[in-house]
Design an enzyme around this catalytic site. Structure first.
Site: not given
Length: 228
Positions: A12, A14, A177
Protein backbone atom coordinates in the site's frame (compact mmCIF):
# COMPACT_ATOMS: atom_id res chain seq x y z
CA UNK A 1 20.21 -14.08 4.66
CA UNK A 2 17.58 -16.79 4.50
CA UNK A 3 15.84 -16.81 1.15
CA UNK A 4 12.31 -15.45 0.87
CA UNK A 5 9.94 -17.74 -1.02
CA UNK A 6 7.69 -14.98 -2.41
CA UNK A 7 8.20 -13.83 -6.00
CA UNK A 8 6.14 -10.64 -5.65
CA UNK A 9 5.72 -8.23 -2.76
CA UNK A 10 3.04 -5.54 -2.99
CA UNK A 11 2.74 -2.44 -0.82
CA UNK A 12 0.00 0.00 0.00
CA UNK A 13 1.19 3.62 -0.33
CA UNK A 14 -0.16 6.14 2.21
CA UNK A 15 0.66 5.05 5.74
CA UNK A 16 2.62 2.03 4.54
CA UNK A 17 5.42 3.21 2.28
CA UNK A 18 5.26 6.92 3.00
CA UNK A 19 4.04 9.07 5.87
CA UNK A 20 1.83 11.38 3.82
CA UNK A 21 -0.15 12.67 6.80
CA UNK A 22 1.43 16.14 6.72
CA UNK A 23 0.71 16.64 3.02
CA UNK A 24 -2.82 15.33 3.32
CA UNK A 25 -3.50 17.55 6.33
CA UNK A 26 -2.25 20.64 4.48
CA UNK A 27 -4.48 19.97 1.46
CA UNK A 28 -7.51 19.03 3.54
CA UNK A 29 -7.11 22.18 5.63
CA UNK A 30 -6.80 24.25 2.47
CA UNK A 31 -10.17 22.90 1.31
CA UNK A 32 -11.78 23.28 4.72
CA UNK A 33 -10.52 26.85 5.05
CA UNK A 34 -12.05 27.76 1.68
CA UNK A 35 -15.41 26.64 3.08
CA UNK A 36 -14.94 28.50 6.37
CA UNK A 37 -14.58 25.29 8.35
CA UNK A 38 -12.13 24.71 11.22
CA UNK A 39 -8.91 22.94 10.37
CA UNK A 40 -7.74 19.53 11.51
CA UNK A 41 -4.40 18.88 13.17
CA UNK A 42 -1.79 16.41 11.95
CA UNK A 43 -2.70 13.81 14.57
CA UNK A 44 -6.40 13.91 13.68
CA UNK A 45 -5.67 13.46 9.97
CA UNK A 46 -4.24 10.00 10.64
CA UNK A 47 -7.71 8.77 11.59
CA UNK A 48 -9.27 10.17 8.40
CA UNK A 49 -6.98 8.87 5.67
CA UNK A 50 -6.72 5.46 4.07
CA UNK A 51 -10.07 5.20 2.27
CA UNK A 52 -9.53 7.86 -0.36
CA UNK A 53 -9.62 11.65 -0.57
CA UNK A 54 -13.41 11.88 -0.82
CA UNK A 55 -13.93 9.86 2.34
CA UNK A 56 -11.30 11.97 4.14
CA UNK A 57 -13.07 15.17 3.13
CA UNK A 58 -16.53 13.84 4.02
CA UNK A 59 -15.39 12.77 7.48
CA UNK A 60 -13.66 16.10 8.15
CA UNK A 61 -16.78 17.99 7.11
CA UNK A 62 -19.02 15.80 9.26
CA UNK A 63 -16.81 16.50 12.25
CA UNK A 64 -16.82 20.26 11.66
CA UNK A 65 -20.48 21.04 11.13
CA UNK A 66 -21.94 18.58 8.65
CA UNK A 67 -21.47 17.41 5.09
CA UNK A 68 -23.60 17.15 1.96
CA UNK A 69 -22.99 15.93 -1.57
CA UNK A 70 -22.91 19.41 -3.15
CA UNK A 71 -20.36 20.69 -0.66
CA UNK A 72 -18.14 17.65 -1.12
CA UNK A 73 -18.41 17.97 -4.89
CA UNK A 74 -17.38 21.64 -4.77
CA UNK A 75 -14.46 21.09 -2.40
CA UNK A 76 -12.95 17.97 -3.96
CA UNK A 77 -11.26 19.90 -6.83
CA UNK A 78 -9.92 22.43 -4.31
CA UNK A 79 -8.39 19.64 -2.24
CA UNK A 80 -7.00 17.65 -5.19
CA UNK A 81 -5.51 20.70 -6.95
CA UNK A 82 -3.68 21.76 -3.79
CA UNK A 83 -2.53 18.21 -3.10
CA UNK A 84 -1.23 17.65 -6.63
CA UNK A 85 0.60 21.00 -6.62
CA UNK A 86 2.46 20.06 -3.44
CA UNK A 87 2.80 16.32 -3.94
CA UNK A 88 5.94 14.72 -2.53
CA UNK A 89 7.24 17.82 -0.78
CA UNK A 90 6.66 16.43 2.71
CA UNK A 91 6.14 12.68 2.47
CA UNK A 92 9.04 10.83 4.10
CA UNK A 93 9.51 7.09 3.83
CA UNK A 94 8.99 5.16 7.03
CA UNK A 95 12.17 4.17 8.87
CA UNK A 96 13.90 1.10 7.46
CA UNK A 97 11.84 0.97 4.27
CA UNK A 98 14.64 1.66 1.81
CA UNK A 99 16.88 -0.97 3.39
CA UNK A 100 14.04 -3.50 3.39
CA UNK A 101 13.33 -2.89 -0.31
CA UNK A 102 17.04 -3.21 -1.10
CA UNK A 103 17.09 -6.59 0.63
CA UNK A 104 14.02 -7.79 -1.27
CA UNK A 105 15.33 -6.63 -4.63
CA UNK A 106 18.71 -8.21 -3.95
CA UNK A 107 16.84 -11.53 -3.96
CA UNK A 108 15.20 -10.73 -7.30
CA UNK A 109 11.77 -10.18 -5.78
CA UNK A 110 9.48 -7.92 -7.81
CA UNK A 111 7.91 -5.00 -5.97
CA UNK A 112 4.59 -3.30 -6.72
CA UNK A 113 2.24 -0.69 -5.28
CA UNK A 114 -1.52 -1.14 -4.93
CA UNK A 115 -3.24 1.91 -3.48
CA UNK A 116 -6.72 3.41 -3.39
CA UNK A 117 -5.19 6.78 -4.30
CA UNK A 118 -5.78 7.85 -7.91
CA UNK A 119 -3.17 6.13 -10.08
CA UNK A 120 -1.90 9.39 -11.57
CA UNK A 121 -1.32 10.89 -8.12
CA UNK A 122 0.37 7.73 -6.86
CA UNK A 123 2.75 7.67 -9.84
CA UNK A 124 3.53 11.37 -9.45
CA UNK A 125 4.17 11.00 -5.71
CA UNK A 126 6.48 8.01 -6.11
CA UNK A 127 8.30 9.80 -8.94
CA UNK A 128 8.79 12.94 -6.86
CA UNK A 129 10.24 11.03 -3.90
CA UNK A 130 12.52 9.03 -6.20
CA UNK A 131 10.98 5.59 -5.69
CA UNK A 132 9.07 4.97 -8.90
CA UNK A 133 11.82 2.88 -10.52
CA UNK A 134 11.68 0.33 -7.72
CA UNK A 135 8.20 -0.85 -8.68
CA UNK A 136 7.17 -3.02 -11.61
CA UNK A 137 3.71 -1.48 -11.52
CA UNK A 138 1.56 1.04 -9.64
CA UNK A 139 -2.14 0.27 -9.45
CA UNK A 140 -4.47 2.99 -8.17
CA UNK A 141 -8.01 3.07 -6.89
CA UNK A 142 -9.26 4.05 -10.34
CA UNK A 143 -7.07 1.66 -12.36
CA UNK A 144 -9.44 -1.29 -12.43
CA UNK A 145 -12.62 0.73 -12.83
CA UNK A 146 -15.43 1.69 -10.49
CA UNK A 147 -16.11 -0.73 -7.67
CA UNK A 148 -12.95 -2.80 -8.22
CA UNK A 149 -10.49 -1.23 -5.78
CA UNK A 150 -9.35 -2.69 -2.43
CA UNK A 151 -10.79 -4.56 -0.55
CA UNK A 152 -11.77 -6.35 -3.77
CA UNK A 153 -9.15 -8.83 -4.95
CA UNK A 154 -9.10 -7.38 -8.48
CA UNK A 155 -6.14 -5.00 -8.04
CA UNK A 156 -4.11 -7.67 -6.24
CA UNK A 157 -4.75 -10.12 -9.07
CA UNK A 158 -3.74 -7.44 -11.59
CA UNK A 159 -0.57 -6.74 -9.61
CA UNK A 160 0.40 -10.39 -9.92
CA UNK A 161 -0.32 -10.44 -13.65
CA UNK A 162 1.64 -7.24 -14.31
CA UNK A 163 4.60 -8.67 -12.40
CA UNK A 164 4.62 -11.66 -14.71
CA UNK A 165 2.95 -14.06 -12.32
CA UNK A 166 -0.11 -16.28 -12.48
CA UNK A 167 -3.10 -15.55 -10.27
CA UNK A 168 -3.64 -18.21 -7.57
CA UNK A 169 -0.29 -19.79 -8.43
CA UNK A 170 2.58 -17.31 -8.04
CA UNK A 171 3.63 -16.83 -4.40
CA UNK A 172 3.02 -13.22 -3.38
CA UNK A 173 2.50 -11.14 -0.26
CA UNK A 174 0.99 -7.74 0.45
CA UNK A 175 1.93 -5.13 3.05
CA UNK A 176 -0.58 -2.57 4.31
CA UNK A 177 -2.01 -0.57 7.19
CA UNK A 178 -5.77 -0.85 6.76
CA UNK A 179 -8.54 -3.42 6.79
CA UNK A 180 -8.93 -2.74 3.05
CA UNK A 181 -5.33 -3.86 2.47
CA UNK A 182 -5.58 -7.02 4.54
CA UNK A 183 -9.00 -7.99 3.17
CA UNK A 184 -7.84 -7.46 -0.42
CA UNK A 185 -4.88 -9.76 0.16
CA UNK A 186 -7.05 -12.34 1.92
CA UNK A 187 -9.65 -12.20 -0.86
CA UNK A 188 -6.86 -12.84 -3.36
CA UNK A 189 -5.53 -15.71 -1.27
CA UNK A 190 -2.05 -14.28 -0.64
CA UNK A 191 0.01 -13.71 2.49
CA UNK A 192 -0.32 -10.35 4.20
CA UNK A 193 1.50 -8.20 6.73
CA UNK A 194 0.07 -5.24 8.67
CA UNK A 195 2.26 -2.32 9.75
CA UNK A 196 1.48 -0.90 13.19
CA UNK A 197 2.88 2.55 12.35
CA UNK A 198 0.38 3.41 9.59
CA UNK A 199 -2.93 5.23 9.47
CA UNK A 200 -4.95 2.85 11.60
CA UNK A 201 -8.72 3.02 12.12
CA UNK A 202 -8.58 0.25 14.71
CA UNK A 203 -5.99 -1.65 16.76
CA UNK A 204 -3.63 -3.34 14.33
CA UNK A 205 -4.30 -6.68 16.04
CA UNK A 206 -7.92 -6.47 14.87
CA UNK A 207 -7.02 -6.40 11.17
CA UNK A 208 -6.58 -10.17 11.10
CA UNK A 209 -3.27 -10.06 9.25
CA UNK A 210 -0.98 -13.06 8.97
CA UNK A 211 1.73 -11.00 10.71
CA UNK A 212 2.35 -7.54 12.17
CA UNK A 213 5.52 -5.48 12.05
CA UNK A 214 6.39 -2.44 14.14
CA UNK A 215 9.38 -1.37 12.02
CA UNK A 216 10.62 -2.20 8.52
CA UNK A 217 13.65 -3.90 10.08
CA UNK A 218 11.22 -6.74 10.81
CA UNK A 219 9.86 -7.14 7.28
CA UNK A 220 12.42 -9.51 5.77
CA UNK A 221 12.51 -11.98 8.69
CA UNK A 222 8.71 -11.83 8.85
CA UNK A 223 8.41 -12.70 5.15
CA UNK A 224 10.89 -15.54 5.62
CA UNK A 225 8.69 -17.00 8.34
CA UNK A 226 5.47 -16.54 6.36
CA UNK A 227 6.95 -18.26 3.34
CA UNK A 228 8.37 -21.24 5.19
Amino acid sequence: MTEISFDIIGFDLDGTLLDTSMELAASLNHALDSAGRPQVDEQSIRSLVGMGARHMLEMALEQSGGSDKDLVKSLMPVLIDHYEANLGQNAPAFAGLVEAMDALQDQGIKLAVVTNKFESLAVKLLTTVGMIDRFVTVIGGDTMGKGRSKPKRDPIDEMIRRCGGMVDQTPAAFIGDSIFDIKAAQNAGIANVAVSFGFLYQPVEELGADAIIDHYDELVPTLVKLGS
